[in-house]
Design an enzyme around this catalytic site. Sequence first.
Site, PDB file in Angstrom:
ATOM      1  CG  HIS A 182      -2.025  -0.967   1.190  1.00  0.00           C
ATOM      2  ND1 HIS A 182      -2.236  -1.867   2.217  1.00  0.00           N
ATOM      3  CD2 HIS A 182      -2.998  -1.207   0.274  1.00  0.00           C
ATOM      4  CE1 HIS A 182      -3.288  -2.627   1.925  1.00  0.00           C
ATOM      5  NE2 HIS A 182      -3.764  -2.245   0.753  1.00  0.00           N
ATOM      6  CB  CYS A 276      -1.873  -0.606   8.576  1.00  0.00           C
ATOM      7  SG  CYS A 276      -0.789  -0.352   7.159  1.00  0.00           S
TER       8      CYS A 276
END
Length: 284
Positions: A182, A276
Amino acid sequence: MMNIAEEHTRVNCQSEYGTLQKVVLCEPRYMEIQEIINDVQKAYINDNIDRSLAISQHKEFEQTLRDAGVEVIKLQPSKSLPEQVFTRDIGFTLGHQLFISEMANPIRQGEDEVLAQWVNEHNISYKKFSKDSIEGGDVIVDGHRVFIGISHRTCKDAILALKKELPDFEIIPIRFNPKYLHLDCVFNILSPQDALIYPDAFNPDTVERLSSMYHLIEVNESEQFSMGTNVLSIGQNRVISLPINREVNNQLRENGYQVIEVDFSEIIKSGGSFRCCSMPIVRH
């Protein structure tokens, strides 16, 4: 995309660094590396996750947020969802709109349904991506600008759909080496002026473009591996970071940030850290 439910509860997130007021977490009760999806997991697949330690560290993170005045919402963990702790990916708030992601990897599909159940129970309006995959770890907001990582988890069609949905925002697609999973594993905005970056994940033109927008604080290879860019800003120049990332923390302090160190060493074995593991829905 389709609009679901009528909005009775406000959501608001204009940046990555405004004062955090409400956030979604999920306890790592069933956390496990079942399928290797990033380089960090590859290094820890044999040891896997000490769940009791992960839960203890997550509770410290939760308490740190509560002590800072943040309202913490906790989703119900499920035995069938081993990566549910990473709530950032299942949704994101842009301005006054909450989006629920379409998860790309089968091991994570179903996490979005748990979030949808919670928002429906609380009469919060949201929009759901129904076919094109996009995950919140690839979405980074700074005022009218929204950076979206092009990765194995977020596709171009989803970015185009978001552009149509948010005409008042400048949607900026960012290419990076997809082995880092990501965008927030290699780039993170700290303030209107500063951002953390692991430059080796990008081509030089991208780094130059980002450096024209922000003062870039570079993260080295070792501290990228221990999720040095994946800090969580909670407002008023306060940043939650791992104690092992000493160089990142020193640079943050030198640039005027208050670093709140929390041990997250067990949870980062699965390739994600504080950003996250948190999905902001209200920042001011």
